[in-house]
Design a protein around this motif. Structure first.
Motif, short mmCIF file in Angstrom:
data_model
loop_
_atom_site.label_atom_id
_atom_site.label_comp_id
_atom_site.label_asym_id
_atom_site.label_seq_id
_atom_site.Cartn_x
_atom_site.Cartn_y
_atom_site.Cartn_z
N GLN A 194 40.89 49.74 55.67
CA GLN A 194 40.19 50.55 54.68
C GLN A 194 39.49 49.59 53.72
OE1 GLN A 194 43.94 52.45 53.41
NE2 GLN A 194 42.95 54.44 53.76
N ASP A 195 38.42 50.06 53.06
CA ASP A 195 37.76 49.26 52.03
C ASP A 195 38.44 49.56 50.69
OD1 ASP A 195 36.04 48.21 53.90
OD2 ASP A 195 34.46 49.70 53.51
N LEU A 196 39.29 48.65 50.26
CA LEU A 196 40.19 48.94 49.13
C LEU A 196 39.81 48.22 47.84
CD1 LEU A 196 43.67 48.86 50.95
CD2 LEU A 196 42.28 50.85 50.33
N THR A 197 38.72 47.45 47.84
CA THR A 197 38.35 46.74 46.62
C THR A 197 36.96 47.13 46.13
OG1 THR A 197 37.40 44.83 47.77
CG2 THR A 197 39.76 44.76 47.28
N ILE A 198 36.74 46.88 44.85
CA ILE A 198 35.43 47.07 44.24
C ILE A 198 34.98 45.74 43.64
CG2 ILE A 198 35.74 49.52 43.77
CD1 ILE A 198 36.43 48.75 40.86
N SER A 199 33.68 45.53 43.50
CA SER A 199 33.13 44.31 42.91
C SER A 199 32.85 44.55 41.43
CB SER A 199 31.84 43.91 43.63
OG SER A 199 32.11 43.58 44.97
N VAL A 200 33.36 43.63 40.59
CA VAL A 200 33.23 43.78 39.14
C VAL A 200 32.77 42.47 38.51
CG1 VAL A 200 34.92 45.65 38.98
CG2 VAL A 200 35.68 43.28 38.84
N ASN A 201 32.45 42.51 37.22
CA ASN A 201 31.82 41.37 36.55
C ASN A 201 32.80 40.30 36.09
OD1 ASN A 201 32.86 43.21 34.60
ND2 ASN A 201 31.57 42.29 33.02
N GLN A 202 34.08 40.64 35.95
CA GLN A 202 35.05 39.68 35.45
C GLN A 202 36.46 40.14 35.79
OE1 GLN A 202 34.72 39.54 31.17
NE2 GLN A 202 35.42 41.64 30.89
N LYS A 203 37.43 39.25 35.56
CA LYS A 203 38.82 39.59 35.75
C LYS A 203 39.43 40.01 34.41
CE LYS A 203 43.19 37.84 37.64
NZ LYS A 203 43.86 36.69 38.31
N GLU A 263 43.12 42.06 32.68
CA GLU A 263 44.44 42.66 32.90
C GLU A 263 44.39 44.13 32.52
OE1 GLU A 263 46.95 41.19 34.40
OE2 GLU A 263 45.70 39.39 34.63
N ILE A 264 44.36 44.98 33.53
CA ILE A 264 44.27 46.42 33.32
C ILE A 264 45.31 47.10 34.20
CG2 ILE A 264 42.79 48.46 33.46
CD1 ILE A 264 40.39 46.59 33.23
N GLU A 265 46.04 48.03 33.64
CA GLU A 265 47.09 48.72 34.38
C GLU A 265 46.52 49.40 35.62
OE1 GLU A 265 50.72 51.95 33.61
OE2 GLU A 265 49.20 51.58 32.06
N ASN A 266 47.19 49.21 36.75
CA ASN A 266 46.84 49.81 38.04
C ASN A 266 45.60 49.20 38.69
OD1 ASN A 266 49.03 51.66 37.90
ND2 ASN A 266 47.80 53.05 36.63
N TYR A 267 45.10 48.07 38.15
CA TYR A 267 44.02 47.33 38.78
C TYR A 267 44.57 46.01 39.31
CZ TYR A 267 40.22 50.42 37.30
OH TYR A 267 39.37 51.50 37.15
N GLY A 268 44.57 45.84 40.61
CA GLY A 268 45.08 44.61 41.23
C GLY A 268 45.57 44.91 42.63
N PRO A 269 45.68 43.88 43.47
CA PRO A 269 45.45 42.46 43.20
C PRO A 269 43.97 42.11 43.08
CG PRO A 269 45.93 42.79 45.51
CD PRO A 269 46.13 44.12 44.86
N TRP A 270 43.71 40.87 42.61
CA TRP A 270 42.37 40.37 42.39
C TRP A 270 42.03 39.29 43.42
CZ3 TRP A 270 38.93 41.76 38.41
CH2 TRP A 270 39.45 42.66 37.46
N THR A 271 40.74 39.19 43.76
CA THR A 271 40.25 38.09 44.60
C THR A 271 38.90 37.63 44.06
OG1 THR A 271 39.16 39.61 46.14
CG2 THR A 271 41.41 38.93 46.69
N VAL A 272 38.48 36.44 44.48
CA VAL A 272 37.16 35.93 44.12
C VAL A 272 36.50 35.39 45.39
CG1 VAL A 272 35.84 34.31 42.72
CG2 VAL A 272 37.96 35.28 41.81
N LYS A 273 35.28 35.88 45.69
CA LYS A 273 34.50 35.39 46.82
C LYS A 273 33.11 35.03 46.33
CE LYS A 273 36.66 37.89 50.70
NZ LYS A 273 36.39 38.88 51.78
N GLN A 274 32.73 33.78 46.53
CA GLN A 274 31.39 33.33 46.14
C GLN A 274 31.07 33.75 44.70
OE1 GLN A 274 29.55 35.34 49.46
NE2 GLN A 274 29.17 33.41 50.53
N ASN A 275 32.01 33.45 43.80
CA ASN A 275 31.88 33.74 42.37
C ASN A 275 31.79 35.23 42.06
OD1 ASN A 275 31.84 30.95 41.69
ND2 ASN A 275 29.68 30.86 42.29
#
Length: 239
Positions: A106-115, A117-129
């Motif tokens: 499934q496509d389980l992630t969204i692309s955002v401008n920064q990291k 700490e927000i409840e229920n958001y995670g895990p985090w990854t970084v690809k090509q900045n």
């Protein structure tokens, strides 16, 4: 176009295919614009099995006018809603001799401008900045994905295979698929057509066996505003 039928198919099965959204001339224009783009950017991925452009609409802005033709705008407004906007875009070119494949997921992630700490958001990854995060499932359920096909695509050159209705089961781990209960469908799309899918739909892509290229533009849409600490990385307004 039978918009109520497409909307019903997407809601019930998680996907729909719509033919003839683009003419041959429009496909040629899109391909020419892509071919003229400088491919040395960090968002470009090049290998013998795949050529990809992340943040496609940002990297190739000249394509927007022809890509968002009136037919596509009608689909977005009628099937998704007039408040939907692009939030992520990728271009894929899978060569005819490619051994590249993608297992069920499934496509389980969204692309955002920064990291943040927000409840229920995670895990985090970084690809090509580019920061990506798994949001609450309600955010994913709001998203629609459009896959624009610049080539005829079937099961022989990597058409998506999907598990109908799997988007209704929230987070559905591929290793738990019970093939005695589930079915698999190949989403064949003719050149100039589009496939619409929900990100939570289980989908995969097989290796190419017929030596025919598969070029696809993948664009995700949402109508939601993210928590105040975050912004969509690729939000675009399309008039």
């Amino acid at each position: 176009m039978d918009f109520p039928q497409y909307k019903s198919e997407i809601n019930n099965n998680g996907f729909a295919v719509i033919d003839a959204v683009y003419s041959q001339d429009e496909i040629d224009q899109i391909a020419e614009i892509i071919d003229r783009t400088d491919s040395d950017s960090a968002t470009f991925r090049k290998s013998k099995d795949l050529f990809a452009i992340r943040q496609f609409l940002k990297e190739v802005p000249n394509v927007t006018e022809v890509l968002f033709n009136q037919k596509l705008k009608n689909v977005i407004n009628s099937v998704f809603g007039e408040d939907y906007f692009p939030i992520k875009s990728i271009y894929f070119d899978k060569p005819g001799n490619s051994n590249w494949f993608v297992a069920y997921h499934q496509d389980l992630t969204i692309s955002v401008n920064q990291k943040a700490e927000i409840e229920n958001y995670g895990p985090w990854t970084v690809k090509q900045n580019q920061f990506a995060v798994q949001p609450p499932v309600e955010v994913l359920e709001n998203i629609f994905t459009i896959r624009i096909h610049l080539d005829d695509t079937d099961e022989n050159n990597g058409a998506l295979k999907v598990v109908p209705k799997s988007h209704l089961k929230k987070i559905y781990r591929p290793e738990t698929i019970d093939w005695n209960k589930e079915t698999e469908v190949s989403c064949n799309v003719p050149k100039g057509g589009i496939m619409i899918m929900k990100p939570l739909l289980l989908h995969s892509s097989a290796r190419t066996v017929n030596n025919i290229n598969r070029r696809v533009i993948h664009i995700e849409f949402s109508s939601l505003q993210l928590p105040t600490q975050l912004q969509w990385a690729e939000k675009l307004t399309v008039n």
